[in-house]
Design a protein around this motif. Structure first.
Motif, PDB file in Angstrom:
ATOM      1  N   LEU A  41       0.830  -1.204   0.000  1.00 40.25           N
ATOM      2  CA  LEU A  41       0.000   0.000   0.000  1.00 40.25           C
ATOM      3  C   LEU A  41       0.866   1.256   0.000  1.00 40.25           C
ATOM      4  CD1 LEU A  41      -2.888  -1.004   2.410  1.00 40.25           C
ATOM      5  CD2 LEU A  41      -3.115  -0.320   0.011  1.00 40.25           C
ATOM      6  N   ARG A  42       1.926   1.240   0.789  1.00 34.85           N
ATOM      7  CA  ARG A  42       2.831   2.392   0.845  1.00 34.85           C
ATOM      8  C   ARG A  42       3.411   2.657  -0.539  1.00 34.85           C
ATOM      9  NH1 ARG A  42       7.059   0.384   3.455  1.00 34.85           N
ATOM     10  NH2 ARG A  42       5.762  -0.048   5.262  1.00 34.85           N
ATOM     11  N   SER A  43       3.814   1.607  -1.232  1.00 35.56           N
ATOM     12  CA  SER A  43       4.380   1.748  -2.573  1.00 35.56           C
ATOM     13  C   SER A  43       3.355   2.318  -3.553  1.00 35.56           C
ATOM     14  CB  SER A  43       4.870   0.382  -3.059  1.00 35.56           C
ATOM     15  OG  SER A  43       5.276   0.451  -4.401  1.00 35.56           O
ATOM     16  N   LEU A  44       2.147   1.787  -3.534  1.00 34.89           N
ATOM     17  CA  LEU A  44       1.101   2.272  -4.439  1.00 34.89           C
ATOM     18  C   LEU A  44       0.714   3.715  -4.112  1.00 34.89           C
ATOM     19  CD1 LEU A  44      -1.129  -0.927  -4.518  1.00 34.89           C
ATOM     20  CD2 LEU A  44       0.156   0.018  -6.457  1.00 34.89           C
ATOM     21  N   LEU A  45       0.547   4.015  -2.840  1.00 31.44           N
ATOM     22  CA  LEU A  45       0.122   5.358  -2.437  1.00 31.44           C
ATOM     23  C   LEU A  45       1.210   6.405  -2.654  1.00 31.44           C
ATOM     24  CD1 LEU A  45      -1.802   4.374   0.791  1.00 31.44           C
ATOM     25  CD2 LEU A  45      -2.807   5.408  -1.265  1.00 31.44           C
ATOM     26  N   SER A  46       2.466   6.015  -2.502  1.00 28.57           N
ATOM     27  CA  SER A  46       3.559   6.985  -2.633  1.00 28.57           C
ATOM     28  C   SER A  46       3.686   7.509  -4.064  1.00 28.57           C
ATOM     29  CB  SER A  46       4.880   6.378  -2.167  1.00 28.57           C
ATOM     30  OG  SER A  46       5.281   5.336  -3.034  1.00 28.57           O
ATOM     31  N   ARG A  47       3.099   6.819  -5.018  1.00 28.72           N
ATOM     32  CA  ARG A  47       3.124   7.258  -6.422  1.00 28.72           C
ATOM     33  C   ARG A  47       2.043   8.291  -6.723  1.00 28.72           C
ATOM     34  NH1 ARG A  47       3.569   1.191  -8.978  1.00 28.72           N
ATOM     35  NH2 ARG A  47       5.370   0.606  -7.734  1.00 28.72           N
ATOM     36  N   GLU A  48       1.169   8.512  -5.774  1.00 33.13           N
ATOM     37  CA  GLU A  48       0.022   9.389  -5.985  1.00 33.13           C
ATOM     38  C   GLU A  48       0.323  10.790  -5.463  1.00 33.13           C
ATOM     39  OE1 GLU A  48      -2.610   8.388  -7.683  1.00 33.13           O
ATOM     40  OE2 GLU A  48      -1.767   6.366  -7.852  1.00 33.13           O
ATOM     41  N   GLU A  49       0.323  11.741  -6.353  1.00 29.87           N
ATOM     42  CA  GLU A  49       0.668  13.124  -6.009  1.00 29.87           C
ATOM     43  C   GLU A  49      -0.284  13.740  -4.973  1.00 29.87           C
ATOM     44  OE1 GLU A  49      -0.318  16.892  -8.841  1.00 29.87           O
ATOM     45  OE2 GLU A  49       1.257  15.537  -9.500  1.00 29.87           O
ATOM     46  N   ARG A  50      -1.538  13.333  -4.974  1.00 34.04           N
ATOM     47  CA  ARG A  50      -2.537  13.905  -4.054  1.00 34.04           C
ATOM     48  C   ARG A  50      -2.456  13.323  -2.640  1.00 34.04           C
ATOM     49  NH1 ARG A  50      -7.301  15.972  -5.250  1.00 34.04           N
ATOM     50  NH2 ARG A  50      -7.043  16.679  -3.128  1.00 34.04           N
ATOM     51  N   ILE A  51      -1.730  12.221  -2.476  1.00 34.82           N
ATOM     52  CA  ILE A  51      -1.716  11.496  -1.202  1.00 34.82           C
ATOM     53  C   ILE A  51      -0.490  11.845  -0.371  1.00 34.82           C
ATOM     54  CG2 ILE A  51      -1.605   9.183  -0.154  1.00 34.82           C
ATOM     55  CD1 ILE A  51      -4.313   9.820  -1.486  1.00 34.82           C
ATOM     56  N   GLU A  52      -0.732  12.090   0.911  1.00 33.93           N
ATOM     57  CA  GLU A  52       0.344  12.252   1.888  1.00 33.93           C
ATOM     58  C   GLU A  52       0.168  11.145   2.928  1.00 33.93           C
ATOM     59  OE1 GLU A  52       1.933  15.343   5.332  1.00 33.93           O
ATOM     60  OE2 GLU A  52       0.101  15.809   4.233  1.00 33.93           O
ATOM     61  N   ILE A  53       1.115  10.212   2.961  1.00 35.32           N
ATOM     62  CA  ILE A  53       1.062   9.137   3.955  1.00 35.32           C
ATOM     63  C   ILE A  53       1.553   9.725   5.271  1.00 35.32           C
ATOM     64  CG2 ILE A  53       1.903   6.863   4.634  1.00 35.32           C
ATOM     65  CD1 ILE A  53       2.340   6.335   1.584  1.00 35.32           C
ATOM     66  N   PHE A  65      -5.289  -7.627  -4.623  1.00 39.73           N
ATOM     67  CA  PHE A  65      -5.909  -6.758  -5.611  1.00 39.73           C
ATOM     68  C   PHE A  65      -4.834  -6.276  -6.575  1.00 39.73           C
ATOM     69  CE2 PHE A  65      -5.059  -4.467  -1.684  1.00 39.73           C
ATOM     70  CZ  PHE A  65      -4.206  -3.469  -2.111  1.00 39.73           C
ATOM     71  N   ASP A  66      -5.250  -5.951  -7.795  1.00 36.80           N
ATOM     72  CA  ASP A  66      -4.288  -5.455  -8.777  1.00 36.80           C
ATOM     73  C   ASP A  66      -4.265  -3.926  -8.762  1.00 36.80           C
ATOM     74  OD1 ASP A  66      -6.532  -4.598 -10.258  1.00 36.80           O
ATOM     75  OD2 ASP A  66      -6.455  -6.334 -11.591  1.00 36.80           O
ATOM     76  N   ARG A  67      -3.335  -3.359  -9.474  1.00 37.14           N
ATOM     77  CA  ARG A  67      -3.152  -1.908  -9.491  1.00 37.14           C
ATOM     78  C   ARG A  67      -4.391  -1.181 -10.019  1.00 37.14           C
ATOM     79  NH1 ARG A  67       2.423  -0.218 -11.602  1.00 37.14           N
ATOM     80  NH2 ARG A  67       2.900  -1.141  -9.609  1.00 37.14           N
ATOM     81  N   GLU A  68      -5.038  -1.767 -11.018  1.00 38.45           N
ATOM     82  CA  GLU A  68      -6.223  -1.134 -11.600  1.00 38.45           C
ATOM     83  C   GLU A  68      -7.357  -1.066 -10.573  1.00 38.45           C
ATOM     84  OE1 GLU A  68      -9.387  -2.114 -15.112  1.00 38.45           O
ATOM     85  OE2 GLU A  68      -7.269  -2.440 -15.554  1.00 38.45           O
ATOM     86  N   ARG A  69      -7.572  -2.132  -9.827  1.00 40.67           N
ATOM     87  CA  ARG A  69      -8.626  -2.139  -8.806  1.00 40.67           C
ATOM     88  C   ARG A  69      -8.281  -1.156  -7.691  1.00 40.67           C
ATOM     89  NH1 ARG A  69     -12.158  -1.105  -6.352  1.00 40.67           N
ATOM     90  NH2 ARG A  69     -13.553  -2.376  -5.107  1.00 40.67           N
ATOM     91  N   PHE A  70      -7.005  -1.094  -7.329  1.00 43.70           N
ATOM     92  CA  PHE A  70      -6.556  -0.125  -6.323  1.00 43.70           C
ATOM     93  C   PHE A  70      -6.859   1.297  -6.791  1.00 43.70           C
ATOM     94  CE2 PHE A  70      -3.266   2.927  -5.205  1.00 43.70           C
ATOM     95  CZ  PHE A  70      -3.417   2.969  -3.826  1.00 43.70           C
TER      96      PHE A  70
END
Length: 137
Positions: free
Chosen positions: A20-32, A106-111
């Protein structure tokens, strides 16, 4: 630029948190803003950090994901995307107004679909809060 969405990751499995950290860290709008590995720690982190969004496992030590939500004041509950290997909890997830329910693996598309739903809901809420604040002046 739009305000970042403060996000907490809660899962008892390190590999699941890392994914999840890896997937979320790619998202500009997200701050973990943090992570928790059990239910009690999740309640503490949610109360302390006040995230906009939580990716929450269902089955964890100490308290399950539903107990975590039950321990929080309803008006301060963050938006939740449940992440679990057990589809039997899906209907209950929506009963507690989860934004989405990711069934592991889950896959990246579903995420991305779940994340887009969550971002849209957070933006709607933040927009409403800003409008309410402006109207109160």
């Amino acid at each position: 630029m739009a305000e970042k969405i403060r996000t907490l990751i809660v899962d008892d499995e390190e590999l699941a948190r890392a994914r999840l950290r890896s997937l979320l860290s790619r998202e500009e709008r997200i701050e973990i803003i943090g992570e928790a590995s059990d239910g009690k720690a999740a309640v503490s982190e949610i109360e302390k950090l006040k995230p906009d969004l939580v990716f929450l496992d269902v089955q964890m030590p100490e308290m399950n994901g539903f107990e975590v939500l039950g321990a929080l004041e309803e008006e301060t509950r963050p938006n939740v995307v449940f992440c679990t290997a057990h589809d039997k909890f899906a209907l209950k997830g929506f009963d507690v107004h989860a934004v989405d329910y990711l069934l592991k693996p889950f896959d990246r598309e579903r995420f991305r679909t779940a994340l887009q739903r969550a971002v849209a809901k957070v933006e709607l809420q933040k927009g409403g809060k800003k409008d309410a604040a402006v109207g109160a002046v």
